[in-house]
Design an enzyme around this catalytic site. Structure first.
Site, mmCIF file in Angstrom:
data_model
loop_
_atom_site.group_PDB
_atom_site.id
_atom_site.type_symbol
_atom_site.label_atom_id
_atom_site.label_comp_id
_atom_site.label_asym_id
_atom_site.label_seq_id
_atom_site.Cartn_x
_atom_site.Cartn_y
_atom_site.Cartn_z
ATOM 1 N N SER A 111 36.563 45.712 -8.876
ATOM 2 C CA SER A 111 36.269 44.477 -9.622
ATOM 3 C C SER A 111 35.766 44.860 -11.008
ATOM 4 O O SER A 111 34.806 45.616 -11.129
ATOM 5 C CB SER A 111 35.174 43.660 -8.941
ATOM 6 N N GLU A 156 31.190 44.389 -14.431
ATOM 7 C CA GLU A 156 30.560 45.214 -13.391
ATOM 8 C C GLU A 156 30.742 46.687 -13.733
ATOM 9 O O GLU A 156 29.865 47.515 -13.519
ATOM 10 C CB GLU A 156 31.194 44.916 -12.023
ATOM 11 N N ARG A 183 24.844 43.626 -7.163
ATOM 12 C CA ARG A 183 25.415 44.630 -8.097
ATOM 13 C C ARG A 183 24.383 45.045 -9.153
ATOM 14 O O ARG A 183 24.722 45.208 -10.335
ATOM 15 C CB ARG A 183 26.672 44.106 -8.788
HETATM 16 P P1 FAD Z 1 30.707 56.677 -11.196
HETATM 17 O O1 FAD Z 1 31.834 55.779 -11.546
HETATM 18 O O2 FAD Z 1 30.943 58.139 -11.316
HETATM 19 O O3 FAD Z 1 29.407 56.241 -11.884
HETATM 20 C C1 FAD Z 1 29.012 54.882 -11.931
HETATM 21 C C2 FAD Z 1 27.649 54.785 -12.643
HETATM 22 O O4 FAD Z 1 26.648 55.388 -11.826
HETATM 23 C C3 FAD Z 1 27.607 55.529 -13.961
HETATM 24 O O5 FAD Z 1 26.750 54.829 -14.836
HETATM 25 C C4 FAD Z 1 26.999 56.871 -13.600
HETATM 26 O O6 FAD Z 1 26.328 57.520 -14.672
HETATM 27 C C5 FAD Z 1 26.025 56.474 -12.517
HETATM 28 N N1 FAD Z 1 25.807 57.529 -11.520
HETATM 29 C C6 FAD Z 1 26.733 58.067 -10.685
HETATM 30 N N2 FAD Z 1 26.157 58.973 -9.880
HETATM 31 C C7 FAD Z 1 24.848 59.023 -10.212
HETATM 32 C C8 FAD Z 1 23.722 59.785 -9.750
HETATM 33 N N3 FAD Z 1 23.831 60.675 -8.765
HETATM 34 N N4 FAD Z 1 22.525 59.573 -10.344
HETATM 35 C C9 FAD Z 1 22.383 58.681 -11.349
HETATM 36 N N5 FAD Z 1 23.408 57.946 -11.837
HETATM 37 C C10 FAD Z 1 24.622 58.109 -11.268
HETATM 38 N N6 FAD Z 1 31.978 48.726 -5.521
HETATM 39 C C11 FAD Z 1 31.336 47.924 -4.647
HETATM 40 O O7 FAD Z 1 30.102 47.766 -4.727
HETATM 41 N N7 FAD Z 1 32.009 47.289 -3.646
HETATM 42 C C12 FAD Z 1 33.329 47.414 -3.472
HETATM 43 O O8 FAD Z 1 33.895 46.841 -2.557
HETATM 44 C C13 FAD Z 1 34.042 48.260 -4.378
HETATM 45 N N8 FAD Z 1 35.382 48.424 -4.259
HETATM 46 C C14 FAD Z 1 36.047 49.242 -5.137
HETATM 47 C C15 FAD Z 1 37.427 49.404 -4.963
HETATM 48 C C16 FAD Z 1 38.138 50.242 -5.817
HETATM 49 C C17 FAD Z 1 39.630 50.414 -5.604
HETATM 50 C C18 FAD Z 1 37.457 50.936 -6.846
HETATM 51 C C19 FAD Z 1 38.219 51.876 -7.739
HETATM 52 C C20 FAD Z 1 36.098 50.764 -7.026
HETATM 53 C C21 FAD Z 1 35.379 49.903 -6.172
HETATM 54 N N9 FAD Z 1 33.991 49.692 -6.311
HETATM 55 C C22 FAD Z 1 33.316 48.907 -5.414
HETATM 56 C C23 FAD Z 1 33.249 50.316 -7.435
HETATM 57 C C24 FAD Z 1 32.793 51.763 -7.134
HETATM 58 O O9 FAD Z 1 33.470 52.283 -6.028
HETATM 59 C C25 FAD Z 1 31.284 51.827 -6.852
HETATM 60 O O10 FAD Z 1 30.574 51.308 -7.938
HETATM 61 C C26 FAD Z 1 30.812 53.251 -6.583
HETATM 62 O O11 FAD Z 1 29.476 53.251 -6.165
HETATM 63 C C27 FAD Z 1 30.948 54.162 -7.824
HETATM 64 O O12 FAD Z 1 30.701 55.471 -7.401
HETATM 65 P P2 FAD Z 1 31.094 56.709 -8.309
HETATM 66 O O13 FAD Z 1 30.516 57.906 -7.667
HETATM 67 O O14 FAD Z 1 32.556 56.726 -8.525
HETATM 68 O O15 FAD Z 1 30.312 56.369 -9.632
HETATM 69 N N1 EPU Z 2 40.614 34.881 -5.431
HETATM 70 C C1 EPU Z 2 41.555 34.152 -6.118
HETATM 71 N N2 EPU Z 2 42.387 34.816 -6.972
HETATM 72 C C2 EPU Z 2 42.319 36.155 -7.153
HETATM 73 C C3 EPU Z 2 41.336 36.897 -6.464
HETATM 74 C C4 EPU Z 2 40.483 36.223 -5.597
HETATM 75 O O1 EPU Z 2 41.655 32.935 -5.970
HETATM 76 O O2 EPU Z 2 43.120 36.685 -7.929
HETATM 77 C C5 EPU Z 2 39.746 34.182 -4.455
HETATM 78 C C6 EPU Z 2 40.083 34.624 -3.023
HETATM 79 O O3 EPU Z 2 41.142 33.884 -2.484
HETATM 80 C C7 EPU Z 2 38.783 34.393 -2.293
HETATM 81 C C8 EPU Z 2 37.730 34.629 -3.376
HETATM 82 O O4 EPU Z 2 38.402 34.558 -4.632
HETATM 83 O O5 EPU Z 2 38.699 33.073 -1.843
HETATM 84 C C9 EPU Z 2 37.009 35.969 -3.217
HETATM 85 O O6 EPU Z 2 37.977 37.016 -3.260
HETATM 86 P P1 EPU Z 2 37.784 38.405 -2.459
HETATM 87 O O7 EPU Z 2 37.443 38.126 -1.039
HETATM 88 O O8 EPU Z 2 38.983 39.233 -2.732
HETATM 89 O O9 EPU Z 2 36.494 39.039 -3.063
HETATM 90 P P2 EPU Z 2 35.945 39.145 -4.552
HETATM 91 O O10 EPU Z 2 34.848 38.157 -4.723
HETATM 92 O O11 EPU Z 2 37.069 39.086 -5.530
HETATM 93 C C10 EPU Z 2 34.060 40.815 -3.951
HETATM 94 C C11 EPU Z 2 33.513 42.093 -4.519
HETATM 95 C C12 EPU Z 2 34.349 43.270 -4.056
HETATM 96 C C13 EPU Z 2 34.280 43.350 -2.534
HETATM 97 C C14 EPU Z 2 34.822 42.036 -1.955
HETATM 98 C C15 EPU Z 2 34.650 41.975 -0.451
HETATM 99 C C16 EPU Z 2 32.406 41.563 -6.600
HETATM 100 C C17 EPU Z 2 32.446 41.601 -8.085
HETATM 101 N N3 EPU Z 2 33.481 42.019 -5.961
HETATM 102 O O12 EPU Z 2 35.335 40.623 -4.515
HETATM 103 O O13 EPU Z 2 33.784 44.464 -4.603
HETATM 104 O O14 EPU Z 2 35.032 44.420 -2.044
HETATM 105 O O15 EPU Z 2 34.098 40.916 -2.524
HETATM 106 O O16 EPU Z 2 33.314 41.847 -0.119
HETATM 107 O O17 EPU Z 2 31.397 41.138 -6.035
HETATM 108 C C18 EPU Z 2 33.835 45.905 -6.504
HETATM 109 O O18 EPU Z 2 32.633 45.629 -6.634
HETATM 110 O O19 EPU Z 2 34.436 46.705 -7.248
HETATM 111 C C19 EPU Z 2 34.583 45.264 -5.417
HETATM 112 C C20 EPU Z 2 35.885 45.474 -5.194
#
Ligand code: FAD
Ligand code: EPU
Length: 338
Positions: free
Chosen positions: A238, A334, A164
């Site tokens: 997250s 994050e 991240r």
């Molecule tokens: P924004 O929220 O619009 O911007 C994020 C940051 O990036 C800001 O600082 C912005 O200024 C900068 N930025 C955006 N675009 C540019 C650009 N073109 N050039 C320079 N800077 C820029 N993230 C994960 O890594 N893994 C996950 O599994 C994951 N799951 C998610 C699930 C949900 C339900 C949600 C809501 C979010 C999740 N995220 C996850 C976080 C998010 O989706 C990512 O961080 C994604 O890359 C953000 O993209 P965005 O375009 O919405 O960025």
């Molecule tokens: N867990 C709990 N309680 C909770 C949530 C999770 O005990 O309320 C435990 C789960 O049971 C599991 C472990 O924590 O054993 C990990 O949980 P999960 O698999 O849901 O993944 P996470 O670590 O919570 C990360 C990323 C996610 C990504 C998933 C899958 C980060 C900060 N988050 O979540 O990314 O989708 O793994 O790879 O690394 C994001 O970055 O926004 C995001 C959603």
């Protein structure tokens, strides 16, 4: 290009926070962006680059120019016997690129299905899910330097990717606007099903042949069962990173909390599941006004309707404090706090 003053960002961030931008503009090409950056009206005012707004929390109005990235296009730039190189405009939706790859049988990003947001934000935090990170496929980033309007190309190594993390959150923070990325995918499936519940979900789906599409579908199902849909409940995924700690600290914690959930890291440390830590502190499902902790995933903070950015920030600070008091572990956000 249309510049809109006093512009509401409520529908442009997935937390649904009602913040305003002093000025707002959408650009659709690098040329349009370069012209805007050079214009004397906007040269010196602060600028914020907005993608899909899925990783930000607005805690106040933005006193500057918010630039929404609208550069589109998914193109195959080059290919050889084994690989395909895909160049994508930074304003494209990340999941659209995943579907393009899955439907064409190109392997490498299917585990990152359904991550919200734009392609251009991917390198900022090195998006990742289910055992794969953007750094595993990224070849090049093209970006415009805000100060000069010059184009710069960053190789994968230049980006200094970590968990991240990247150079765009470190020494080059807020200096570049990413306009495109190029990724390299495999024409012959190299599949990664080892992470989490992917294999179990594929079995449950009744699929006997593991494929790029089966993995993508499984990841989509798992995500939909765990994570709130931002269209229904405001959130940014997250809210905190999973903290990494040294083995000695982990051993001590394991004695006190035998059920602690942790994963080995490549450098011999332990990464703790922050969701578990937060749940153990009693926060899971808690709601304070319209700000809350999701009942299925304690790492996700939610806006049930009219929470302000500051109410969500206060909740996150209270969580940080109680996790530190109970476990001596510091959580890091994050989500980008604006
Ligand atoms: P924004 O929220 O619009 O911007 C994020 C940051 O990036 C800001 O600082 C912005 O200024 C900068 N930025 C955006 N675009 C540019 C650009 N073109 N050039 C320079 N800077 C820029 N993230 C994960 O890594 N893994 C996950 O599994 C994951 N799951 C998610 C699930 C949900 C339900 C949600 C809501 C979010 C999740 N995220 C996850 C976080 C998010 O989706 C990512 O961080 C994604 O890359 C953000 O993209 P965005 O375009 O919405 O960025
Ligand atoms: N867990 C709990 N309680 C909770 C949530 C999770 O005990 O309320 C435990 C789960 O049971 C599991 C472990 O924590 O054993 C990990 O949980 P999960 O698999 O849901 O993944 P996470 O670590 O919570 C990360 C990323 C996610 C990504 C998933 C899958 C980060 C900060 N988050 O979540 O990314 O989708 O793994 O790879 O690394 C994001 O970055 O926004 C995001 C959603």
């Amino acid at each position: 290009m249309k510049i809109e003053p006093d512009f509401s960002l409520k529908h442009l961030n997935t937390f649904g926070i009602d913040a305003k931008a002093k000025y707002f503009a959408r650009f659709e090409s690098s040329d349009e962006l370069i012209k805007l950056l050079a214009s004397k009206d906007f040269k010196t005012i602060p600028k914020f680059i907005l993608g899909g707004g899925s990783n930000i929390l607005f805690c106040k109005d933005y006193d500057g120019l918010v630039l929404k990235n609208g550069i589109l296009g998914i193109d195959i730039d080059a290919e050889d016997e084994n690989h395909v190189y895909i160049k994508t405009g930074a304003g494209e939706e990340w999941h659209k690129l995943v579907l393009f790859a899955v439907n064409n049988g190109y392997a490498g990003i299917e585990n990152m299905s359904l991550i919200p947001g734009s392609v251009g934000a991917g390198p900022i935090q090195n998006i990742g899910a289910y055992g794969v990170e953007l750094k595993d496929v990224l070849v090049e980033v093209e970006a415009i330097e805000i100060e000069t309007g010059h184009l710069r190309r960053f190789t994968n190594e230049d980006c200094k990717f970590g968990y991240r993390n990247s150079i765009f959150k470190g020494e080059e923070k807020d200096k570049y606007i990413i306009t495109s990325t190029t990724i390299r995918l495999n024409k012959h499936s190299v599949l990664n099903t080892k992470y989490g519940a992917i294999e179990e979900e594929i079995k449950r789906m009744g699929v006997h042949q593991i494929s790029i599409k089966a993995i993508s579908d499984a990841v989509i199902n798992i995500r939909q069962s765990k994570l709130p849909d931002p269209a229904k409940t405001g959130n940014a995924g997250s809210f905190f990173k999973n903290p990494e700690i040294k083995m000695e600290q982990f051993d001590k914690l394991k004695e006190l909390f035998p059920n602690i959930i942790a994963f080995d890291t490549v450098d011999g440390n332990k990464k703790l599941a922050a969701g578990w830590l937060i749940e153990q502190c009693g926060w899971k499902g808690k709601r304070i006004g319209d700000a809350g902790v999701h009942p299925n995933q304690a790492l996700v903070l939610v806006n049930y309707g009219n929470a302000t950015g500051n109410e969500i920030l206060t909740l996150s600070n209270d969580i940080l404090k109680s996790v530190f008091e109970k476990f001596g572990v510091e959580l890091e956000t994050e989500v980008n706090i604006i």
